[in-house]
Write an enzyme that holds these catalytic residues in place. Structure first.
Site, PDB file in Angstrom:
ATOM      1  N   ASP A  88       0.956  -1.320  -0.211  1.00 37.42           N
ATOM      2  CA  ASP A  88       0.280  -0.111   0.096  1.00 37.42           C
ATOM      3  C   ASP A  88       1.007   1.288   0.190  1.00 37.42           C
ATOM      4  O   ASP A  88       2.048   1.145   0.026  1.00 37.42           O
ATOM      5  CB  ASP A  88      -0.922  -0.120   1.252  1.00 37.42           C
ATOM      6  CG  ASP A  88      -2.193   0.682   1.034  1.00 37.42           C
ATOM      7  OD1 ASP A  88      -2.312   1.502   0.046  1.00 37.42           O
ATOM      8  OD2 ASP A  88      -3.179   0.539   1.711  1.00 37.42           O
ATOM      9  N   GLY A  89       0.123   2.333  -0.027  1.00 33.06           N
ATOM     10  CA  GLY A  89       0.931   3.746  -0.074  1.00 33.06           C
ATOM     11  C   GLY A  89       0.785   4.353   1.229  1.00 33.06           C
ATOM     12  O   GLY A  89      -0.039   3.562   2.193  1.00 33.06           O
ATOM     13  N   ASP A 128       0.248   8.642   3.035  1.00 26.59           N
ATOM     14  CA  ASP A 128       0.341  10.126   2.994  1.00 26.59           C
ATOM     15  C   ASP A 128       1.407  10.653   3.927  1.00 26.59           C
ATOM     16  O   ASP A 128       1.970  11.697   3.501  1.00 26.59           O
ATOM     17  CB  ASP A 128      -0.852  10.554   3.489  1.00 26.59           C
ATOM     18  CG  ASP A 128      -2.261  10.350   2.464  1.00 26.59           C
ATOM     19  OD1 ASP A 128      -2.002  10.148   1.353  1.00 26.59           O
ATOM     20  OD2 ASP A 128      -2.951   9.410   2.962  1.00 26.59           O
ATOM     21  N   LYS A 150      -2.715   7.615   6.789  1.00 24.78           N
ATOM     22  CA  LYS A 150      -3.347   6.876   5.327  1.00 24.78           C
ATOM     23  C   LYS A 150      -4.630   7.577   5.442  1.00 24.78           C
ATOM     24  O   LYS A 150      -5.227   7.935   6.422  1.00 24.78           O
ATOM     25  CB  LYS A 150      -3.234   5.503   5.460  1.00 24.78           C
ATOM     26  CG  LYS A 150      -1.658   4.888   5.357  1.00 24.78           C
ATOM     27  CD  LYS A 150      -1.628   3.350   5.093  1.00 24.78           C
ATOM     28  CE  LYS A 150      -2.809   2.763   3.994  1.00 24.78           C
ATOM     29  NZ  LYS A 150      -2.656   3.431   2.821  1.00 24.78           N
ATOM     30  N   GLU A 177      -8.175  -0.829   4.015  1.00 19.24           N
ATOM     31  CA  GLU A 177      -6.872  -0.804   3.929  1.00 19.24           C
ATOM     32  C   GLU A 177      -6.123  -1.048   5.358  1.00 19.24           C
ATOM     33  O   GLU A 177      -5.087  -1.998   5.505  1.00 19.24           O
ATOM     34  CB  GLU A 177      -6.150   0.670   3.720  1.00 19.24           C
ATOM     35  CG  GLU A 177      -6.263   0.936   2.250  1.00 19.24           C
ATOM     36  CD  GLU A 177      -5.866   2.496   2.071  1.00 19.24           C
ATOM     37  OE1 GLU A 177      -5.663   2.757   0.863  1.00 19.24           O
ATOM     38  OE2 GLU A 177      -5.956   3.173   3.002  1.00 19.24           O
ATOM     39  N   LYS A 199       7.053  12.092   1.498  1.00 21.40           N
ATOM     40  CA  LYS A 199       5.966  11.513   2.550  1.00 21.40           C
ATOM     41  C   LYS A 199       6.768  11.295   3.898  1.00 21.40           C
ATOM     42  O   LYS A 199       6.182  11.001   4.782  1.00 21.40           O
ATOM     43  CB  LYS A 199       5.476  10.079   2.169  1.00 21.40           C
ATOM     44  CG  LYS A 199       4.735  10.021   0.869  1.00 21.40           C
ATOM     45  CD  LYS A 199       3.380  10.651   0.747  1.00 21.40           C
ATOM     46  CE  LYS A 199       2.881  10.585  -0.434  1.00 21.40           C
ATOM     47  NZ  LYS A 199       2.390   9.241  -1.047  1.00 21.40           N
TER      48      LYS A 199
HETATM   49  C1  5RP Z   1      -5.794   5.918   0.178  1.00 24.09           C
HETATM   50  C2  5RP Z   1      -4.163   5.941   0.879  1.00 24.09           C
HETATM   51  C3  5RP Z   1      -3.245   6.074  -0.010  1.00 24.09           C
HETATM   52  O1  5RP Z   1      -2.147   4.983   0.158  1.00 24.09           O
HETATM   53  C4  5RP Z   1      -2.480   7.512   0.191  1.00 24.09           C
HETATM   54  O2  5RP Z   1      -3.343   8.332   0.310  1.00 24.09           O
HETATM   55  C5  5RP Z   1      -1.216   7.804  -0.592  1.00 24.09           C
HETATM   56  O3  5RP Z   1      -1.684   7.744  -1.985  1.00 24.09           O
HETATM   57  P1  5RP Z   1      -0.634   7.963  -3.038  1.00 24.09           P
HETATM   58  O4  5RP Z   1       0.026   6.575  -3.393  1.00 24.09           O
HETATM   59  O5  5RP Z   1      -1.660   8.441  -4.145  1.00 24.09           O
HETATM   60  O6  5RP Z   1       0.172   8.964  -2.773  1.00 24.09           O
HETATM   61  O7  5RP Z   1      -4.150   5.784   1.882  1.00 24.09           O
HETATM   62  O8  5RP Z   1      -6.690   5.682   1.040  1.00 24.09           O
END
Ligand code: 5RP
Length: 232
Positions: A87-88, A90, A100, A109, A127
């Site tokens: 996952d990514g 914020d 996140k 998530e 980040k």
């Molecule tokens: C979605 C998330 C994303 O992983 C987070 O917002 C990061 O997004 P990106 O990869 O577009 O920078 O938590 O709910």
């Protein structure tokens, strides 16, 4: 043709690193957001070359992308444990606590990350923060009593705003709930305490604070390299 930014290259590099850690037979959790999407694209390419895995998705957007890339999916109801969630995020602090939910998928998530043996978080350098809280902390809330929930958050000084779509309609999560973003105006000194305080408010179903999830953080850079972030 859209321009490829340095941030795109960094996300791409992190996704490439992650896909190398996928082994045949794994059950994967696919996160949401633009970085996760890059991982889905690269995973799809591997699946087309014969890699056999199964995956669960954390959002309808990711499910759509995974289907487009012909990644075999299984319903979450059939999954008791996930080998690898990717996952990514914020924000990521030095304790590897995360914010996140920028994409509004935090509840799914978090469920997927909690049940994963390994939780890989892919980020670019922007980040990384010394303290969480510059990015508004999202919370998923039940629509029932949402005005009162907003008021309770406001009276705690959390500067909440109900998330809306660009057309002004209320943003509805894949679970049929609302998202409230907390514009805290100060960096968070005690994230664990804040998380506890938020979860004490009925109607708040989950927060975007991912604390003590033991993520493996992969940081990509614009030159196209990625490495694991050691905990200091
Ligand atoms: C979605 C998330 C994303 O992983 C987070 O917002 C990061 O997004 P990106 O990869 O577009 O920078 O938590 O709910």
């Amino acid at each position: 043709m859209p321009q490829v930014t340095n941030q795109d290259k960094a996300k791409e590099a992190a996704a490439r690193y992650a896909v190398e850690h996928v082994k045949p037979g794994m059950v994967l959790g696919l996160g949401s957001g633009s970085t996760s999407k890059k991982f889905v694209e690269q995973l799809g390419a591997k699946c087309r070359l014969g890699l056999e895995i199964k995956a669960v998705c954390t959002s309808s957007a990711t499910e759509l992308a995974a289907k487009q890339h012909k990644i075999p999916l299984i319903p979450i109801e059939q999954v008791l444990q996930i080998d690898l969630a990717v996952d990514g995020a914020d924000e990521v602090d030095k304790n590897h606590h995360l914010v996140k939910g920028g994409g509004g998928a935090l509840l799914r998530e978090k469920i997927v990350a909690f049940h994963a043996k390994t939780f890989l978080v892919l980020i670019d350098e922007s980040k990384l923060v010394t303290r969480l809280g510059k990015f508004p902390v999202p919370v998923e809330v039940a629509p029932f009593g949402a005005s009162a929930t907003l008021e309770a958050l406001s009276s705690l000084g959390m500067n909440p705003s109900l998330r809306k779509k660009p057309d002004g309609a209320v943003f509805i999560t894949d679970n049929g709930n609302y998202t409230i973003d907390l514009h805290l105006n100060a960096l968070i000194e005690h994230p664990i305490e804040l998380d506890r305080q938020l979860k004490n408010i009925p109607g708040i179903l989950e927060t975007g604070l991912f604390l003590n999830y033991q993520p493996v953080i992969i940081v990509g850079n614009s030159v196209g390299n990625a490495k694991q972030l050691e905990k200091k």
